[in-house]
Write an enzyme that holds these catalytic residues in place. Structure first.
Site, mmCIF file in Angstrom:
data_model
loop_
_atom_site.group_PDB
_atom_site.id
_atom_site.type_symbol
_atom_site.label_atom_id
_atom_site.label_comp_id
_atom_site.label_asym_id
_atom_site.label_seq_id
_atom_site.Cartn_x
_atom_site.Cartn_y
_atom_site.Cartn_z
ATOM 1 C CG ASP A 48 7.853 -3.394 -8.436
ATOM 2 O OD1 ASP A 48 7.195 -3.303 -7.382
ATOM 3 O OD2 ASP A 48 8.166 -2.416 -9.133
ATOM 4 C CE LYS A 92 12.088 0.577 -2.779
ATOM 5 N NZ LYS A 92 10.790 0.604 -2.605
ATOM 6 C CE LYS A 140 10.816 -4.367 -1.664
ATOM 7 N NZ LYS A 140 9.754 -3.914 -2.536
ATOM 8 C CB CYS A 166 21.139 36.024 -34.887
ATOM 9 S SG CYS A 166 19.800 35.084 -35.628
ATOM 10 C CB CYS A 199 17.126 33.503 -33.280
ATOM 11 S SG CYS A 199 18.684 32.736 -32.795
ATOM 12 C CE1 TYR A 251 7.481 -12.554 0.921
ATOM 13 C CE2 TYR A 251 7.326 -12.111 -1.431
ATOM 14 C CZ TYR A 251 6.923 -11.844 -0.134
ATOM 15 O OH TYR A 251 5.981 -10.893 0.109
ATOM 16 C CB CYS A 268 17.382 30.479 -35.685
ATOM 17 S SG CYS A 268 18.322 31.840 -36.399
ATOM 18 C CB CYS A 321 22.135 32.267 -36.505
ATOM 19 S SG CYS A 321 21.993 32.176 -34.712
ATOM 20 C CD GLU A 367 14.367 -14.553 -0.356
ATOM 21 O OE1 GLU A 367 13.232 -14.112 -0.653
ATOM 22 O OE2 GLU A 367 14.606 -15.159 0.692
HETATM 23 S S1 IVH Z 1 10.048 -10.733 2.529
HETATM 24 C C1 IVH Z 1 8.742 -10.023 6.728
HETATM 25 N N1 IVH Z 1 11.003 -11.342 0.138
HETATM 26 O O1 IVH Z 1 8.461 -6.529 -0.910
HETATM 27 C C2 IVH Z 1 9.205 -10.263 5.336
HETATM 28 N N2 IVH Z 1 9.397 -9.614 0.294
HETATM 29 O O2 IVH Z 1 8.045 -4.614 1.992
HETATM 30 C C3 IVH Z 1 8.257 -9.798 4.334
HETATM 31 N N3 IVH Z 1 8.759 -8.645 -1.849
HETATM 32 O O3 IVH Z 1 5.379 -6.072 -0.480
HETATM 33 C C4 IVH Z 1 8.684 -9.713 2.964
HETATM 34 N N4 IVH Z 1 10.041 -9.898 -3.116
HETATM 35 O O4 IVH Z 1 5.676 -8.545 -1.073
HETATM 36 C C5 IVH Z 1 10.179 -10.552 0.841
HETATM 37 N N5 IVH Z 1 11.867 -12.017 -1.891
HETATM 38 C C6 IVH Z 1 11.068 -11.230 -1.206
HETATM 39 C C7 IVH Z 1 10.246 -10.257 -1.829
HETATM 40 C C8 IVH Z 1 9.433 -9.460 -1.026
HETATM 41 C C9 IVH Z 1 9.146 -8.931 -3.099
HETATM 42 C C10 IVH Z 1 7.790 -7.594 -1.503
HETATM 43 C C11 IVH Z 1 6.786 -7.997 -0.468
HETATM 44 C C12 IVH Z 1 6.408 -6.690 0.186
HETATM 45 C C13 IVH Z 1 7.636 -5.865 -0.005
HETATM 46 C C14 IVH Z 1 8.410 -5.721 1.284
#
Ligand code: IVH
Length: 663
Positions: A119, A311, A117, A408, A405, A226, A423, A428, A115
């Site tokens: 932010d 990451k 991640k 030169c 400069c 999620y 310059c 130069c 999935e």
């Molecule tokens: S699973 C035990 N799935 O990432 C499982 N986390 O340290 C817990 N996050 O702040 C998290 N997208 O909020 C999971 N698809 C995703 C996510 C996700 C973002 C964030 C989560 C947490 C950090 C994980």
């Protein structure tokens, strides 16, 4: 007996103090002092030092903390099921190690779910009898802040569940602010003179902390679910579908993978593709699909063993400035450059970063010995974005910008309205070298690199690009590291360049503000040096989008007797200074997709489409991540903001003309 030196101990203490302060600014004040990448790098350094010297470990170290405590102003709630955080994998080696451990415990037949991640802010939702009962922040994982009222305003959080739901349902997900909403909010705050948010994630966290939920409702936050507890599914893939059935938004970019190779392909694909999304992501969360398998491997004291956050490499890193040097360019501009302790940033080693100009150095107060944050974003030259003053060694001195400069020795000048210090000596050696390098690049002359140019200028009396055409094989062949064959090739290349198109020659002359596409427009309007030299300011300025600054630069260049002399020499040596107009058709825009919006100053929608197509481009109606350019005129609306969000380049009509060289 202690195994650590006083320096190590001091470093550990400094890192702890800094990380505590950065964490506080980030979590409590929603006003970060440094980026996540910089935080992570120092956190990792501290973790490594503590691992090497366990006697330095202390319970109050930031590495010993699971999360952050709730801020004042909200009621604390204990989560029915704690929220875990994830272990990070910084590369495929980490991911593989994780996979190998799993295989040892549960055998080779493990499926994974990938999935994105997201932010944003981790969010816990409790549903009772299908109704949203409580919403809370993550807090330290066990105790969070109750922000139900605020979360009720987020439209993608269902207040009532659909379909057959369990009596009790605990949902976990990410609340986030899309990029376009973040831009809109910051524009609004700028106009109101308020402090700007650093990124969408902080804007989201700051919004969720608003005590007035009307303020939250006015900002468009979203939520992706999620995870859940007390649901009926037996695998993560099914659970995500089940959550959709209840009425949640689940991120569509997810994939069931049969092995880690497929996981890797997913991660690879999204490393680039994520930039086209309307929201920020900082990695991929990889989870073991089967809940039975998840139960089998369980948790460490901090993390689930069945999931990991892959990451993406940070585009920012901290390193140390070893020296500051000055580069003198072909226009005489003095550019300060930081010589760095080499660092690996997003896949390549960076050992130099531009400091732009005198003001930039002064504003940052960069000094030799400083720890600095270096950013390498996209294909842009690495730059220094921040100095970490707390890590400054004692006895540093502020950088003194040179008054002469370095090449030169001529006193440098800075015009009142310019940021650049120059310059002024056109003779130069640095300027001569720069002009020659530019000429060779513009006229596609191969084989004359920086080292050879330096030799030609220093030892062969080459003072201008015209002098290149007086070089012969014998003279070149006698130079260092140069055989007869290479010398012959270079002379051939020079010979060939004499009949290059007039627009390239014009570009090669290095007239200020005249880049390669502008020179094409100019060359077409004035198909020879004589014609251009006689053109009036008004006539040049009247060309598409030129304006007087550009036109003045051309007129000034031709008015300068030494430039006229250069043209005469070039002509005498056989370089062609004129040419026919460019072809009316081209494939210069091949592979490029355009969207047109708003009212353009002179072109109708049809004429603009025709212009683009005549040059090999394609016109479509909606802006997507694959759009190359948005051509925008007056009253451009949502397409423009969408283009800004997706970082699609926006062109004016004049810029489009530049791009096609007014063909
Ligand atoms: S699973 C035990 N799935 O990432 C499982 N986390 O340290 C817990 N996050 O702040 C998290 N997208 O909020 C999971 N698809 C995703 C996510 C996700 C973002 C964030 C989560 C947490 C950090 C994980």
């Amino acid at each position: 007996m202690s195994t650590f030196t006083p320096e190590v101990e001091a470093r550990v203490l400094t890192l702890r103090t800094l990380l505590h302060r950065w964490g506080y600014a980030y979590y409590v004040l929603d006003d970060p002092e440094v980026s996540d990448a910089v935080y992570d790098q120092h956190y990792q350094e501290l973790k490594d030092l503590e691992a090497q010297h366990p006697e330095l470990l202390a319970p109050d170290s930031p590495t010993q903390r699971v999360g952050d405590r709730p801020a004042a102003g909200f009621v604390s709630v204990t989560h029915r099921v704690p929220l875990y955080s994830l272990e990070n994998a910084f590369g495929y080696a980490d991911l593989e190690k994780w996979g190998e451990r799993l295989v040892k415990e549960i055998g080779p037949d493990i499926e994974f779910v990938c999935e994105l991640k997201i932010d944003g802010s981790a969010t816990a939702l409790s549903y009772k009898d299908g109704a949203l009962e409580q919403g809370a922040t993550r807090g330290d994982g066990n105790v969070g802040e109750e922000i139900t009222q605020n979360l009720r305003t987020v439209r993608s959080i269902p207040l009532k569940l659909q379909s057959q739901y369990p009596v009790l349902l605990e949902v976990r997900g990410e609340t986030f602010m899309p990029k376009d909403e973040f831009l809109r909010l910051n524009h609004q705050r700028q106009a109101a003179g308020e402090k700007l948010f650093a990124n969408p994630r902080n804007a989201c966290a700051g919004t969720l902390r608003q005590l007035d939920s009307k303020m939250v409702a006015a900002r468009r936050l979203h939520f992706f679910a999620y995870a859940a507890h007390f649901a009926t599914s037996q695998t993560q893939a099914e659970l995500l579908n089940e959550l959709e059935d209840y009425g949640f938004h689940v991120n569509p970019h997810r994939q069931l993978c049969a092995d880690l190779e497929q996981v890797r392909l997913f991660c690879d694909h999204w490393e680039k593709a994520r930039h086209t999304l309307a929201y920020d992501t900082d990695g991929v969360v990889v989870k073991v699909n089967s809940f039975a398998h998840q139960r089998e491997v369980g948790f460490t004291s901090k993390f689930p063993r069945w999931a990991i956050a892959f990451k993406y490499p940070a585009e920012e890193k901290t390193t140390i400035v070893e020296a500051i040097s000055i580069q003198v360019g072909r226009t005489g501009a003095l550019t300060p450059v930081a010589e760095l302790q080499p660092v690996l940033i997003a896949g390549s080693t960076v050992s130099r970063a531009t400091l732009h100009n005198q003001d930039r150095i002064r504003d940052l107060d960069v000094r030799v010995g400083d720890s600095v944050v270096v950013r390498k974003a996209g294909e842009i030259i690495p730059e220094i974005v921040q100095v970490i003053a707390d890590l400054r060694p004692v006895q540093t001195v502020a950088y003194q910008f040179p008054e002469c400069c370095p090449e030169c020795g001529t006193a440098v000048v800075r015009l009142p309205k310019e940021a650049v210090t120059r310059c002024p000596n056109v003779q130069c050696p640095a300027l001569i070298r720069g002009r020659i390098a530019h000429w060779c690049a513009a006229l596609e002359i191969d084989g004359i690199g920086d080292k050879l140019i330096a030799q030609l200028v220093a030892t062969q009396g080459v003072k201008s690009v015209a002098d290149l055409y007086a070089l012969d094989i014998e003279q070149l062949g006698a130079l260092e590291r140069m055989g007869k064959r290479s010398a012959t090739k270079i002379v051939e290349q020079l010979e060939r360049s004499k009949t290059q198109s007039w627009s390239r020659v014009l570009y090669g002359l290095g007239i200020r503000h005249i880049g390669s596409s502008i020179s094409t427009v100019l060359a077409r309007a004035f198909p020879g040096a004589n014609l251009l030299g006689e053109a009036t300011l008004e006539k040049i300025a009247a060309l598409y989008g030129f304006g007087t600054e550009l036109a003045q630069s051309v007129v000034d260049w031709f008015a300068n007797p030494s430039n006229r002399e250069l043209l005469a020499q070039l002509e005498a040596r056989g370089v062609q200074l004129a040419g026919a107009a460019e072809a009316a058709h081209s494939d210069i825009l091949a592979g490029k997709t355009f969207v047109i919006t708003g009212t353009l100053p002179t072109l109708s929608r049809e004429a603009c489409t025709e212009l683009i197509e005549r040059n090999g481009g394609k016109v479509t109606s909606s802006v997507t991540g694959r759009t190359s350019y948005l051509v925008a005129g007056e009253k451009a609306g949502s397409k423009l903001s969408r283009a800004e969000t997706l970082k699609v380049k926006v062109l004016s009509e004049a810029q489009l003309y530049m791009l096609v060289g007014a063909r």
